[in-house]
Write a protein that holds these residues in place. Structure first.
Motif, PDB file in Angstrom:
ATOM      1  N   ALA A 174       0.831  -1.211   0.000  1.00 47.89           N
ATOM      2  CA  ALA A 174       0.000   0.000   0.000  1.00 47.89           C
ATOM      3  C   ALA A 174       0.862   1.257   0.000  1.00 47.89           C
ATOM      4  CB  ALA A 174      -0.912  -0.005   1.216  1.00 47.89           C
ATOM      5  N   VAL A 175       0.417   2.247  -0.745  1.00 47.30           N
ATOM      6  CA  VAL A 175       1.088   3.542  -0.807  1.00 47.30           C
ATOM      7  C   VAL A 175       0.312   4.514   0.072  1.00 47.30           C
ATOM      8  CG1 VAL A 175       1.951   5.359  -2.314  1.00 47.30           C
ATOM      9  CG2 VAL A 175       1.698   3.042  -3.196  1.00 47.30           C
ATOM     10  N   THR A 176       1.014   5.213   0.943  1.00 48.00           N
ATOM     11  CA  THR A 176       0.349   6.135   1.863  1.00 48.00           C
ATOM     12  C   THR A 176       0.909   7.545   1.722  1.00 48.00           C
ATOM     13  OG1 THR A 176       1.926   5.838   3.671  1.00 48.00           O
ATOM     14  CG2 THR A 176       0.135   4.220   3.501  1.00 48.00           C
ATOM     15  N   ARG A 177       0.218   8.476   2.361  1.00 43.82           N
ATOM     16  CA  ARG A 177       0.699   9.854   2.368  1.00 43.82           C
ATOM     17  C   ARG A 177       2.036   9.968   3.084  1.00 43.82           C
ATOM     18  NH1 ARG A 177      -1.949  14.142   0.834  1.00 43.82           N
ATOM     19  NH2 ARG A 177      -3.965  13.060   0.892  1.00 43.82           N
ATOM     20  N   LYS A 178       2.263   9.101   4.087  1.00 40.71           N
ATOM     21  CA  LYS A 178       3.546   9.115   4.785  1.00 40.71           C
ATOM     22  C   LYS A 178       4.677   8.715   3.839  1.00 40.71           C
ATOM     23  CE  LYS A 178       4.448   9.787   8.481  1.00 40.71           C
ATOM     24  NZ  LYS A 178       4.897  11.041   9.138  1.00 40.71           N
ATOM     25  N   THR A 179       4.412   7.759   2.965  1.00 37.22           N
ATOM     26  CA  THR A 179       5.412   7.376   1.962  1.00 37.22           C
ATOM     27  C   THR A 179       5.767   8.585   1.108  1.00 37.22           C
ATOM     28  OG1 THR A 179       4.469   5.144   1.852  1.00 37.22           O
ATOM     29  CG2 THR A 179       5.924   5.800   0.052  1.00 37.22           C
ATOM     30  N   GLN A 180       4.748   9.284   0.648  1.00 35.44           N
ATOM     31  CA  GLN A 180       4.949  10.472  -0.170  1.00 35.44           C
ATOM     32  C   GLN A 180       5.727  11.539   0.589  1.00 35.44           C
ATOM     33  OE1 GLN A 180       1.465  13.033  -1.127  1.00 35.44           O
ATOM     34  NE2 GLN A 180       1.912  12.499  -3.264  1.00 35.44           N
ATOM     35  N   ILE A 200      11.608   7.432 -10.367  1.00 37.30           N
ATOM     36  CA  ILE A 200      10.645   6.375 -10.698  1.00 37.30           C
ATOM     37  C   ILE A 200       9.651   6.197  -9.557  1.00 37.30           C
ATOM     38  CG2 ILE A 200      10.384   3.902 -11.165  1.00 37.30           C
ATOM     39  CD1 ILE A 200      13.256   4.072 -12.445  1.00 37.30           C
ATOM     40  N   GLY A 201      10.168   6.115  -8.328  1.00 37.83           N
ATOM     41  CA  GLY A 201       9.299   5.922  -7.177  1.00 37.83           C
ATOM     42  C   GLY A 201       8.349   7.078  -6.954  1.00 37.83           C
ATOM     43  N   ARG A 202       8.857   8.298  -7.092  1.00 34.88           N
ATOM     44  CA  ARG A 202       7.989   9.463  -6.894  1.00 34.88           C
ATOM     45  C   ARG A 202       6.837   9.476  -7.886  1.00 34.88           C
ATOM     46  NH1 ARG A 202      12.513  14.235  -5.721  1.00 34.88           N
ATOM     47  NH2 ARG A 202      12.239  14.291  -3.444  1.00 34.88           N
ATOM     48  N   ALA A 203       7.107   9.114  -9.137  1.00 34.95           N
ATOM     49  CA  ALA A 203       6.050   9.118 -10.148  1.00 34.95           C
ATOM     50  C   ALA A 203       4.942   8.139  -9.782  1.00 34.95           C
ATOM     51  CB  ALA A 203       6.637   8.790 -11.519  1.00 34.95           C
ATOM     52  N   VAL A 204       5.321   6.963  -9.301  1.00 33.25           N
ATOM     53  CA  VAL A 204       4.325   5.958  -8.915  1.00 33.25           C
ATOM     54  C   VAL A 204       3.534   6.433  -7.697  1.00 33.25           C
ATOM     55  CG1 VAL A 204       4.004   3.603  -8.078  1.00 33.25           C
ATOM     56  CG2 VAL A 204       5.681   4.062  -9.875  1.00 33.25           C
ATOM     57  N   VAL A 205       4.224   6.958  -6.703  1.00 28.90           N
ATOM     58  CA  VAL A 205       3.560   7.416  -5.481  1.00 28.90           C
ATOM     59  C   VAL A 205       2.639   8.598  -5.764  1.00 28.90           C
ATOM     60  CG1 VAL A 205       3.954   8.465  -3.216  1.00 28.90           C
ATOM     61  CG2 VAL A 205       5.355   6.529  -3.950  1.00 28.90           C
ATOM     62  N   ASP A 206       3.116   9.550  -6.558  1.00 29.49           N
ATOM     63  CA  ASP A 206       2.291  10.730  -6.846  1.00 29.49           C
ATOM     64  C   ASP A 206       1.043  10.370  -7.650  1.00 29.49           C
ATOM     65  OD1 ASP A 206       4.018  12.386  -5.483  1.00 29.49           O
ATOM     66  OD2 ASP A 206       5.154  12.965  -7.259  1.00 29.49           O
ATOM     67  N   SER A 256      -2.992  17.496  -1.307  1.00 32.55           N
ATOM     68  CA  SER A 256      -3.996  18.446  -0.833  1.00 32.55           C
ATOM     69  C   SER A 256      -4.146  19.582  -1.842  1.00 32.55           C
ATOM     70  CB  SER A 256      -3.579  19.020   0.523  1.00 32.55           C
ATOM     71  OG  SER A 256      -2.414  19.822   0.372  1.00 32.55           O
ATOM     72  N   LEU A 257      -5.242  20.297  -1.731  1.00 28.81           N
ATOM     73  CA  LEU A 257      -5.485  21.418  -2.649  1.00 28.81           C
ATOM     74  C   LEU A 257      -4.366  22.443  -2.536  1.00 28.81           C
ATOM     75  CD1 LEU A 257      -7.256  22.977  -4.635  1.00 28.81           C
ATOM     76  CD2 LEU A 257      -8.501  23.923  -2.667  1.00 28.81           C
ATOM     77  N   GLY A 258      -3.939  22.753  -1.320  1.00 31.88           N
ATOM     78  CA  GLY A 258      -2.879  23.736  -1.134  1.00 31.88           C
ATOM     79  C   GLY A 258      -1.586  23.310  -1.806  1.00 31.88           C
ATOM     80  N   GLN A 259      -1.234  22.029  -1.658  1.00 34.93           N
ATOM     81  CA  GLN A 259      -0.013  21.532  -2.279  1.00 34.93           C
ATOM     82  C   GLN A 259      -0.116  21.529  -3.801  1.00 34.93           C
ATOM     83  OE1 GLN A 259       3.206  20.282  -1.445  1.00 34.93           O
ATOM     84  NE2 GLN A 259       2.760  21.600   0.308  1.00 34.93           N
ATOM     85  N   ARG A 260      -1.281  21.190  -4.312  1.00 37.89           N
ATOM     86  CA  ARG A 260      -1.459  21.193  -5.772  1.00 37.89           C
ATOM     87  C   ARG A 260      -1.324  22.604  -6.321  1.00 37.89           C
ATOM     88  NH1 ARG A 260      -5.933  17.919  -4.735  1.00 37.89           N
ATOM     89  NH2 ARG A 260      -7.365  19.498  -5.549  1.00 37.89           N
ATOM     90  N   LEU A 261      -1.943  23.559  -5.624  1.00 34.07           N
ATOM     91  CA  LEU A 261      -1.864  24.949  -6.092  1.00 34.07           C
ATOM     92  C   LEU A 261      -0.422  25.466  -6.023  1.00 34.07           C
ATOM     93  CD1 LEU A 261      -5.081  26.458  -4.475  1.00 34.07           C
ATOM     94  CD2 LEU A 261      -4.690  25.933  -6.893  1.00 34.07           C
TER      95      LEU A 261
END
Length: 412
Positions: free
Chosen positions: A63-69, A97-103, A109-114
């Motif tokens: 499982a991929v979690t926000r903590k992993t990210q 490679i890992g970041r692309a899969v996790v993302d 969150s909206l703030g992070q996306r903005l």
């Protein structure tokens, strides 16, 4: 490291590369000894070995979690661990490679996306960025402290570039933020190159190297920028340009990676390899030239900050120091010179607290020899360090340019 990719991960375009990198890791942990975030946080998962385990688990189907990210986000991509690693683990490519899969699996969150989309919209756009910097300087007193620190103390206009046509020609990557934050850097480089009989061929259609997009959840957009630059540079390459010169080591590290990143693109693979082979940091061009003909006699006491992208990514640690010493500048000793300053592209904005701690530690080391000035080779590091308002920070080529005697007609 024994690894069994999940059926889903086996379908990834870079699955074989990821598995090969994972298998090269022998768990030794030497990397943690030189990892800036591990030193600050003391968490195994905030060091390279821990992040490699996280990526392994993700690619094996766990499982991929926000903590992993979060742990992957905290990595500076400084590549200090690659310099330390006795097994030659290609960590930065595994991280990409890992970041692309996790993302793809964990929505931000909206703030992070903005924030990230805003950075991708503004930073690679030199005209917009320069306009915002100018507006920010006018309204500096009204801005929050963190934004004030990002603005240069002053932005002097660049002196004119020489218009010459020497037999030797090079291309010069103009960069994104450098024209707005330090416009004299590339002009100084062009003047020094001119004195050595090398002309800079304009390639105005070229733009951002692609690193900003690539490292902010938009790898496809970053590679599209790489393709655009290859197209912009190709006519001059065919006409004999001997190098593509970068004065920002962060850009240089990414351009030198074009050949690898586009190796599976049937249209661009060969051209990308050619561009990467021609990419040169400015110090690589100058160190083999007859610098004595410049008439430079530097007498300032300097501390040189060697950016991670210069020493760990491009393996050019010590090159600028040797050149400046050759020209007579007095360089102070800098403890722990291998450690990151915390700039790391947009890291100082996405991870401000960690970046501030790393910046202050780096400045303490740089200032320990009581230099008159700090010089560096990357605009991101320059603005990050200078934003503390302590010892002034400039690009090293500006000092070389300023120390050259004026020509008979008064022009540099």
């Amino acid at each position: 490291m024994q690894t069994t990719l999940s059926p889903q991960s086996q379908q990834l375009p870079r699955a074989a590369e990821a598995e090969s990198i994972l298998r090269s890791c022998v768990h030794c942990g030497f990397c943690n000894a030189t990892c800036p975030t591990y030193q600050l946080l003391g968490d195994e998962l905030d060091g390279p070995r821990g992040r490699i385990y996280l990526i392994k688990q993700v690619l094996e189907g766990q499982a991929v979690t926000r903590k992993t990210q979060e742990h992957l986000d905290r990595c500076l991509s400084c590549r200090n661990c690659e310099t330390t690693c006795p097994s030659g683990v290609d960590y930065h490519n595994l991280l990409d490679i890992g970041r692309a899969v996790v993302d793809a699996a964990v929505p931000r969150s909206l703030g992070q996306r903005l924030l990230r989309e805003g950075l991708r919209s503004v930073v690679p756009n030199p005209a917009l960025f320069k306009s915002l910097v100018s507006s920010g300087q006018v309204l500096r007193a009204l801005l929050p402290g963190p934004l004030q620190a990002k603005l240069p103390r002053s932005t002097p206009a660049a002196a004119p570039r020489p218009v010459t046509h020497h037999p030797r020609q090079v291309l010069l990557l103009e960069g994104c933020v450098q024209p707005g934050l330090s416009p004299n850097t590339n002009a100084a480089a062009a003047r020094v190159l001119d004195r050595l009989g090398i002309s800079v061929t304009p390639a105005r259609a070229a733009g951002c190297c692609g690193a900003v997009d690539y490292h902010l959840d938009a790898q496809a957009a970053g590679l599209d920028r790489a393709r655009h630059n290859i197209d912009a540079w190709w006519p001059a390459i065919e006409q004999g340009a001997e190098a593509i010169v970068q004065t920002a080591s962060g850009c240089g590290a990414f351009v030198k990676d074009y050949g690898h990143l586009l190796s599976t693109d049937p249209t661009y693979a060969d051209k990308a390899r050619r561009v990467s082979a021609l990419a040169r940091d400015l110090v690589e061009v100058l160190r083999d030239e007859p610098l004595e003909t410049l008439g430079v006699h530097g007498d300032q006491r300097l501390a040189f900050h060697c950016p991670c992208t210069l020493q760990h990514a491009q393996k050019l640690g010590g090159a600028v120091e040797a050149l400046l010493t050759r020209l007579g500048f007095n360089l102070t000793s800098v403890p722990d010179a291998h450690l990151c300053c915390g700039s790391a592209g947009t890291y100082s904005i996405t991870q401000p607290e960690l970046a501030r701690q790393l910046r202050d530690n780096k400045l303490n080391a740089l200032e320990s020899g009581h230099p008159q000035l700090i010089v560096t080779a990357n605009i991101g590091c320059q603005s990050h360090l200078d934003g503390a308002g302590r010892t002034p920070v400039r690009h090293w080529i500006e000092l070389v340019d300023a120390a050259m005697p004026a020509r008979v007609n008064g022009a540099r």
